[in-house]
Design a protein around this motif. Structure first.
Motif, PDB file in Angstrom:
ATOM      1  N   LEU A  67      18.001  10.376 -41.996  1.00 33.11           N
ATOM      2  CA  LEU A  67      18.627  10.892 -40.923  1.00 33.11           C
ATOM      3  C   LEU A  67      19.353  12.043 -41.024  1.00 33.11           C
ATOM      4  O   LEU A  67      19.478  13.017 -39.989  1.00 33.11           O
ATOM      5  CB  LEU A  67      19.817   9.925 -40.290  1.00 33.11           C
ATOM      6  CG  LEU A  67      19.250   8.620 -39.495  1.00 33.11           C
ATOM      7  CD1 LEU A  67      20.347   7.718 -39.233  1.00 33.11           C
ATOM      8  CD2 LEU A  67      18.414   9.145 -38.366  1.00 33.11           C
ATOM      9  N   LEU A  68      20.197  12.616 -42.210  1.00 33.22           N
ATOM     10  CA  LEU A  68      20.500  13.692 -42.476  1.00 33.22           C
ATOM     11  C   LEU A  68      19.403  14.926 -42.391  1.00 33.22           C
ATOM     12  O   LEU A  68      19.784  15.892 -42.198  1.00 33.22           O
ATOM     13  CB  LEU A  68      21.384  13.645 -43.849  1.00 33.22           C
ATOM     14  CG  LEU A  68      22.747  13.203 -43.839  1.00 33.22           C
ATOM     15  CD1 LEU A  68      23.224  13.288 -45.489  1.00 33.22           C
ATOM     16  CD2 LEU A  68      23.552  14.287 -42.961  1.00 33.22           C
ATOM     17  N   LYS A  83      16.598  15.094 -40.753  1.00 32.73           N
ATOM     18  CA  LYS A  83      16.267  15.087 -39.529  1.00 32.73           C
ATOM     19  C   LYS A  83      17.286  16.052 -38.827  1.00 32.73           C
ATOM     20  O   LYS A  83      17.106  16.831 -38.049  1.00 32.73           O
ATOM     21  CB  LYS A  83      15.972  13.724 -38.690  1.00 32.73           C
ATOM     22  CG  LYS A  83      14.817  13.243 -39.205  1.00 32.73           C
ATOM     23  CD  LYS A  83      14.612  11.839 -38.711  1.00 32.73           C
ATOM     24  CE  LYS A  83      14.160  11.819 -37.136  1.00 32.73           C
ATOM     25  NZ  LYS A  83      14.036  10.811 -36.402  1.00 32.73           N
ATOM     26  N   TYR A  84      18.629  15.560 -39.251  1.00 36.83           N
ATOM     27  CA  TYR A  84      19.775  16.333 -38.580  1.00 36.83           C
ATOM     28  C   TYR A  84      19.858  17.566 -38.815  1.00 36.83           C
ATOM     29  O   TYR A  84      19.945  18.513 -38.064  1.00 36.83           O
ATOM     30  CB  TYR A  84      21.026  15.621 -39.090  1.00 36.83           C
ATOM     31  CG  TYR A  84      22.196  16.145 -38.213  1.00 36.83           C
ATOM     32  CD1 TYR A  84      22.722  15.758 -36.982  1.00 36.83           C
ATOM     33  CD2 TYR A  84      23.293  17.273 -38.960  1.00 36.83           C
ATOM     34  CE1 TYR A  84      23.744  16.567 -36.468  1.00 36.83           C
ATOM     35  CE2 TYR A  84      24.322  17.709 -38.514  1.00 36.83           C
ATOM     36  CZ  TYR A  84      24.578  17.509 -37.222  1.00 36.83           C
ATOM     37  OH  TYR A  84      25.709  17.992 -36.587  1.00 36.83           O
ATOM     38  N   THR A  88      16.935  15.026 -34.539  1.00 34.49           N
ATOM     39  CA  THR A  88      17.567  13.641 -34.471  1.00 34.49           C
ATOM     40  C   THR A  88      17.899  13.383 -32.896  1.00 34.49           C
ATOM     41  O   THR A  88      17.863  14.500 -32.171  1.00 34.49           O
ATOM     42  CB  THR A  88      18.763  13.693 -35.219  1.00 34.49           C
ATOM     43  OG1 THR A  88      19.698  14.718 -34.696  1.00 34.49           O
ATOM     44  CG2 THR A  88      18.817  13.575 -36.628  1.00 34.49           C
ATOM     45  N   GLU A 112      20.716   8.593 -33.142  1.00 38.17           N
ATOM     46  CA  GLU A 112      20.412   8.643 -34.709  1.00 38.17           C
ATOM     47  C   GLU A 112      22.081   9.668 -35.071  1.00 38.17           C
ATOM     48  O   GLU A 112      22.610   9.224 -36.163  1.00 38.17           O
ATOM     49  CB  GLU A 112      19.345   9.600 -35.005  1.00 38.17           C
ATOM     50  CG  GLU A 112      18.236   8.711 -34.906  1.00 38.17           C
ATOM     51  CD  GLU A 112      16.871   9.421 -35.081  1.00 38.17           C
ATOM     52  OE1 GLU A 112      15.810   8.576 -35.388  1.00 38.17           O
ATOM     53  OE2 GLU A 112      16.733  10.675 -34.860  1.00 38.17           O
ATOM     54  N   GLU A 113      22.262  10.453 -34.415  1.00 36.67           N
ATOM     55  CA  GLU A 113      23.665  11.439 -34.533  1.00 36.67           C
ATOM     56  C   GLU A 113      24.671  10.233 -34.720  1.00 36.67           C
ATOM     57  O   GLU A 113      25.713  10.578 -35.357  1.00 36.67           O
ATOM     58  CB  GLU A 113      23.567  12.283 -33.847  1.00 36.67           C
ATOM     59  CG  GLU A 113      22.595  13.320 -33.796  1.00 36.67           C
ATOM     60  CD  GLU A 113      22.944  14.761 -32.850  1.00 36.67           C
ATOM     61  OE1 GLU A 113      24.051  14.688 -32.200  1.00 36.67           O
ATOM     62  OE2 GLU A 113      21.810  15.408 -32.862  1.00 36.67           O
ATOM     63  N   LEU A 120      25.055   8.519 -37.569  1.00 38.54           N
ATOM     64  CA  LEU A 120      25.539   9.540 -38.862  1.00 38.54           C
ATOM     65  C   LEU A 120      26.907   9.632 -38.616  1.00 38.54           C
ATOM     66  O   LEU A 120      27.804   9.484 -39.676  1.00 38.54           O
ATOM     67  CB  LEU A 120      24.815  10.701 -38.759  1.00 38.54           C
ATOM     68  CG  LEU A 120      23.379  10.940 -39.245  1.00 38.54           C
ATOM     69  CD1 LEU A 120      22.849  12.157 -39.032  1.00 38.54           C
ATOM     70  CD2 LEU A 120      23.318  10.590 -40.852  1.00 38.54           C
ATOM     71  N   GLN A 121      27.420   9.717 -37.290  1.00 42.63           N
ATOM     72  CA  GLN A 121      28.921   9.801 -36.965  1.00 42.63           C
ATOM     73  C   GLN A 121      29.730   8.657 -37.499  1.00 42.63           C
ATOM     74  O   GLN A 121      30.634   8.820 -38.226  1.00 42.63           O
ATOM     75  CB  GLN A 121      28.999   9.992 -35.516  1.00 42.63           C
ATOM     76  CG  GLN A 121      30.307  10.397 -35.228  1.00 42.63           C
ATOM     77  CD  GLN A 121      30.590  11.962 -35.455  1.00 42.63           C
ATOM     78  OE1 GLN A 121      29.807  12.660 -35.511  1.00 42.63           O
ATOM     79  NE2 GLN A 121      31.904  12.241 -36.059  1.00 42.63           N
TER      80      GLN A 121
END
Length: 141
Positions: free
Chosen positions: A9-10, A12-13, A18, A22-23, A26-27
């Motif tokens: 995910l990072l 993609k971020y 993302t 997905e963000e 991560l948060q």
């Protein structure tokens, strides 16, 4: 959460691919206290984003009193006067052209009548010439 999933995910971020969900994952991961040691460098960034969501602008912004826009209305009036005068000028020119065309037609009609009158006299002359030619031809023979 799986560490491999967070790393993906990072990636993609940082590639900006993302989704919002997905963000949010991560948060949520970086708001925890136990973050993988090699990912701790990203924790302040996501905490800062969380803090930014809670901020509100509290300063008063003084608004200037609304000025009257005379200049805007004067320019609108000037454009109206200009377009109106151009319209009437064009209308007058067209009216004068129609009047001149009517006078031209009248003149050409008179010229045509005089020409037809003269042509009829030429027709008489042609008959006269033909008759005289007959007379001279018969005398010469």
């Amino acid at each position: 959460m799986e560490l491999a999933n967070i790393e993906n995910l990072l990636e993609k971020y940082f590639e900006a691919t993302t989704t919002v969900q997905e963000e949010q994952e991560l948060q949520a991961y970086f708001s925890q206290t136990n973050v993988a040691p090699h990912l701790e460098e990203y924790q302040p960034m996501f905490q800062h984003f969380t803090n930014l969501k809670g901020e509100q602008f509290t300063r008063n912004v003084p608004l200037e009193p609304r000025r009257k826009n005379y200049l805007k209305w004067i320019s609108v009036a000037a454009v109206f006067v200009l377009t109106t005068s151009l319209f009437f000028n064009e209308w007058r020119n067209q009216h004068e052209a129609e009047k001149a065309f009517a006078e031209f037609k009248t003149t050409m009609s008179l010229v045509s009548q005089n020409f037809n009158s003269g042509a009829s006299h030429i027709n008489h002359l042609a008959q006269f010439e033909e008759t005289t030619n007959k007379i001279f031809i018969t005398k010469n023979n």
